[in-house]
Write a protein that holds these residues in place. Structure first.
Motif, PDB file in Angstrom:
ATOM      1  N   LEU A 218       0.872  -1.268   0.231  1.00 20.55           N
ATOM      2  CA  LEU A 218       0.033  -0.063   0.020  1.00 20.55           C
ATOM      3  C   LEU A 218       0.929   1.188   0.004  1.00 20.55           C
ATOM      4  CD1 LEU A 218      -2.461  -1.189   2.948  1.00 20.55           C
ATOM      5  CD2 LEU A 218      -3.050  -1.172   0.298  1.00 20.55           C
ATOM      6  N   GLU A 219       0.328   2.250  -0.689  1.00 16.18           N
ATOM      7  CA  GLU A 219       1.188   3.558  -0.774  1.00 16.18           C
ATOM      8  C   GLU A 219       0.419   4.601   0.491  1.00 16.18           C
ATOM      9  OE1 GLU A 219       1.330   7.210  -3.635  1.00 16.18           O
ATOM     10  OE2 GLU A 219       1.829   5.046  -4.702  1.00 16.18           O
ATOM     11  N   ALA A 220       1.319   5.060   1.305  1.00 12.13           N
ATOM     12  CA  ALA A 220       0.668   5.960   2.278  1.00 12.13           C
ATOM     13  C   ALA A 220       1.371   7.313   2.092  1.00 12.13           C
ATOM     14  CB  ALA A 220       0.916   5.194   3.672  1.00 12.13           C
ATOM     15  N   THR A 221       0.518   8.311   2.704  1.00 12.88           N
ATOM     16  CA  THR A 221       1.163   9.661   2.864  1.00 12.88           C
ATOM     17  C   THR A 221       1.396  10.070   4.289  1.00 12.88           C
ATOM     18  OG1 THR A 221      -0.080  10.386   0.793  1.00 12.88           O
ATOM     19  CG2 THR A 221       0.601  12.144   2.227  1.00 12.88           C
ATOM     20  N   ILE A 222       2.478  10.621   4.550  1.00 17.36           N
ATOM     21  CA  ILE A 222       2.962  10.966   5.878  1.00 17.36           C
ATOM     22  C   ILE A 222       2.729  12.311   6.184  1.00 17.36           C
ATOM     23  CG2 ILE A 222       4.090   8.784   6.215  1.00 17.36           C
ATOM     24  CD1 ILE A 222       6.652  10.543   5.920  1.00 17.36           C
ATOM     25  N   SER A 223       2.654  12.757   7.510  1.00 19.97           N
ATOM     26  CA  SER A 223       2.593  14.128   7.984  1.00 19.97           C
ATOM     27  C   SER A 223       2.972  14.295   9.278  1.00 19.97           C
ATOM     28  CB  SER A 223       1.180  14.676   7.819  1.00 19.97           C
ATOM     29  OG  SER A 223       1.089  15.915   8.087  1.00 19.97           O
ATOM     30  N   GLY A 224       4.108  14.680   9.839  1.00 19.37           N
ATOM     31  CA  GLY A 224       4.472  14.563  11.211  1.00 19.37           C
ATOM     32  C   GLY A 224       4.599  12.986  11.691  1.00 19.37           C
ATOM     33  N   ASN A 225       4.139  12.449  12.714  1.00 18.24           N
ATOM     34  CA  ASN A 225       4.097  11.250  12.859  1.00 18.24           C
ATOM     35  C   ASN A 225       2.837  10.307  12.635  1.00 18.24           C
ATOM     36  OD1 ASN A 225       6.439  11.717  14.335  1.00 18.24           O
ATOM     37  ND2 ASN A 225       5.621  12.007  16.338  1.00 18.24           N
ATOM     38  N   THR A 226       2.036  10.845  11.747  1.00 16.87           N
ATOM     39  CA  THR A 226       1.233  10.033  11.347  1.00 16.87           C
ATOM     40  C   THR A 226       1.054   9.818   9.854  1.00 16.87           C
ATOM     41  OG1 THR A 226      -0.361  12.019  10.755  1.00 16.87           O
ATOM     42  CG2 THR A 226      -0.449  11.214  12.700  1.00 16.87           C
ATOM     43  N   PHE A 227       0.335   8.781   9.412  1.00 18.51           N
ATOM     44  CA  PHE A 227       0.065   8.530   8.053  1.00 18.51           C
ATOM     45  C   PHE A 227      -1.084   7.892   7.568  1.00 18.51           C
ATOM     46  CE2 PHE A 227       1.201   4.359  10.165  1.00 18.51           C
ATOM     47  CZ  PHE A 227       0.593   3.686   9.470  1.00 18.51           C
TER      48      PHE A 227
ATOM     49  N   GLY B 205     -10.177 -12.755  -3.472  1.00 16.79           N
ATOM     50  CA  GLY B 205     -10.279 -11.566  -4.694  1.00 16.79           C
ATOM     51  C   GLY B 205      -9.857 -10.597  -4.366  1.00 16.79           C
ATOM     52  N   THR B 206     -10.488  -9.513  -4.972  1.00 17.22           N
ATOM     53  CA  THR B 206     -10.173  -8.106  -4.735  1.00 17.22           C
ATOM     54  C   THR B 206     -10.719  -7.319  -3.408  1.00 17.22           C
ATOM     55  OG1 THR B 206     -10.291  -7.634  -7.122  1.00 17.22           O
ATOM     56  CG2 THR B 206     -10.443  -5.734  -5.633  1.00 17.22           C
ATOM     57  N   LEU B 207      -9.727  -6.876  -2.939  1.00 15.04           N
ATOM     58  CA  LEU B 207     -10.073  -6.210  -1.407  1.00 15.04           C
ATOM     59  C   LEU B 207      -9.755  -4.726  -1.630  1.00 15.04           C
ATOM     60  CD1 LEU B 207      -8.115  -8.612   1.100  1.00 15.04           C
ATOM     61  CD2 LEU B 207     -10.852  -8.657   0.539  1.00 15.04           C
ATOM     62  N   TYR B 208     -10.396  -3.988  -0.886  1.00 13.26           N
ATOM     63  CA  TYR B 208     -10.424  -2.573  -0.783  1.00 13.26           C
ATOM     64  C   TYR B 208     -10.044  -2.128   0.484  1.00 13.26           C
ATOM     65  CZ  TYR B 208     -12.935  -2.326  -5.221  1.00 13.26           C
ATOM     66  OH  TYR B 208     -13.272  -2.569  -6.540  1.00 13.26           O
ATOM     67  N   LEU B 209      -8.706  -1.468   0.581  1.00 14.17           N
ATOM     68  CA  LEU B 209      -8.344  -1.127   1.868  1.00 14.17           C
ATOM     69  C   LEU B 209      -7.897   0.426   2.122  1.00 14.17           C
ATOM     70  CD1 LEU B 209      -5.452  -3.772   2.410  1.00 14.17           C
ATOM     71  CD2 LEU B 209      -7.896  -4.094   3.172  1.00 14.17           C
ATOM     72  N   GLN B 210      -8.323   0.955   3.252  1.00 18.69           N
ATOM     73  CA  GLN B 210      -8.109   2.297   3.512  1.00 18.69           C
ATOM     74  C   GLN B 210      -7.871   2.512   4.891  1.00 18.69           C
ATOM     75  OE1 GLN B 210     -11.260   4.628   1.779  1.00 18.69           O
ATOM     76  NE2 GLN B 210     -12.678   4.214   3.489  1.00 18.69           N
ATOM     77  N   GLY B 211      -7.202   3.471   5.351  1.00 18.28           N
ATOM     78  CA  GLY B 211      -6.809   3.761   6.837  1.00 18.28           C
ATOM     79  C   GLY B 211      -5.871   4.578   7.200  1.00 18.28           C
ATOM     80  N   TYR B 212      -5.446   4.497   8.329  1.00 13.49           N
ATOM     81  CA  TYR B 212      -4.524   5.578   9.163  1.00 13.49           C
ATOM     82  C   TYR B 212      -3.871   4.916  10.135  1.00 13.49           C
ATOM     83  CZ  TYR B 212      -8.158   5.995  12.563  1.00 13.49           C
ATOM     84  OH  TYR B 212      -9.044   5.616  13.618  1.00 13.49           O
ATOM     85  N   GLY B 213      -2.806   5.767  10.508  1.00 15.90           N
ATOM     86  CA  GLY B 213      -1.966   5.188  11.623  1.00 15.90           C
ATOM     87  C   GLY B 213      -0.863   6.226  12.085  1.00 15.90           C
ATOM     88  N   SER B 214      -0.215   5.996  13.219  1.00 13.67           N
ATOM     89  CA  SER B 214       0.912   6.678  13.662  1.00 13.67           C
ATOM     90  C   SER B 214       1.987   6.022  14.320  1.00 13.67           C
ATOM     91  CB  SER B 214       0.184   7.608  14.715  1.00 13.67           C
ATOM     92  OG  SER B 214      -0.288   6.768  15.958  1.00 13.67           O
ATOM     93  N   ILE B 215       3.070   6.692  14.697  1.00 18.65           N
ATOM     94  CA  ILE B 215       4.410   6.138  15.191  1.00 18.65           C
ATOM     95  C   ILE B 215       4.644   7.008  16.361  1.00 18.65           C
ATOM     96  CG2 ILE B 215       5.244   5.038  13.294  1.00 18.65           C
ATOM     97  CD1 ILE B 215       7.291   7.450  13.442  1.00 18.65           C
ATOM     98  N   SER B 216       5.035   6.357  17.338  1.00 18.55           N
ATOM     99  CA  SER B 216       5.503   6.950  18.602  1.00 18.55           C
ATOM    100  C   SER B 216       6.752   6.129  19.026  1.00 18.55           C
ATOM    101  CB  SER B 216       4.424   6.989  19.801  1.00 18.55           C
ATOM    102  OG  SER B 216       5.022   7.614  20.828  1.00 18.55           O
ATOM    103  N   GLY B 217       8.084   6.934  18.893  1.00 17.20           N
ATOM    104  CA  GLY B 217       9.345   5.925  19.207  1.00 17.20           C
ATOM    105  C   GLY B 217       9.461   4.746  18.158  1.00 17.20           C
ATOM    106  N   ASN B 218       9.443   3.774  18.842  1.00 18.84           N
ATOM    107  CA  ASN B 218       9.413   2.466  17.750  1.00 18.84           C
ATOM    108  C   ASN B 218       8.107   1.724  17.714  1.00 18.84           C
ATOM    109  OD1 ASN B 218      12.398   2.622  17.303  1.00 18.84           O
ATOM    110  ND2 ASN B 218      12.852   1.657  19.129  1.00 18.84           N
TER     111      ASN B 218
END
Length: 135
Positions: free
Chosen positions: A75-84, A97-110
């Protein structure tokens, strides 16, 4: 003598300009650098828990994007600060078969946290998945 003076003046100008200090900017760390790595953790889709591995790789052409890799999916994600975030993207799953995925996330340290929805194209059935892991 006049020609010699002109030649010396010209030579002095050439050396003065060629020895001028050049502007040099130290390379800076790419925005994506803090995201990159392999994250091991727990994923829950619906009520089904599993252990999973997510790899985040650099998207060389844009420092504000990364690739998320897990199982057979990319998947291709766009990042901004500590989020994507990744908008709706289709992937081909060998079992569903075909799946559609969408979402978001964040990092904090490791640590990486992510929430995404998965929709089966053939049936329209969808569910929410969460992932929490660390490098």
């Amino acid at each position: 003598m006049k020609n010699l003076s002109i030649l010396l003046l010209f030579t002095a100008l050439v050396f003065t300009n060629s020895c001028k200090k050049e502007d040099f900017t130290e390379p800076r760390e790419r925005n994506s650098a803090k995201f990159l790595g392999v994250y091991y953790g727990n994923m829950v889709c619906g009520t089904t828990p599993s252990t999973n591995v997510f790899t985040i790789e650099d998207y060389e052409w844009d420092e504000n994007k990364v690739f998320l890799l897990f199982d057979l999916y990319v998947l291709e994600a766009t990042i901004s600060g500590n989020t994507f975030a990744f908008g709706r993207q289709s992937i081909n799953d060998p079992q569903q078969g075909t799946l559609y995925l969408q979402g978001y996330g964040s990092i904090s340290g490791n640590s990486l946290s992510m929430v995404f929805t998965a929709e089966i194209a053939a049936t329209g059935a969808s569910g929410t998945c969460t992932f929490n892991g660390s490098k």
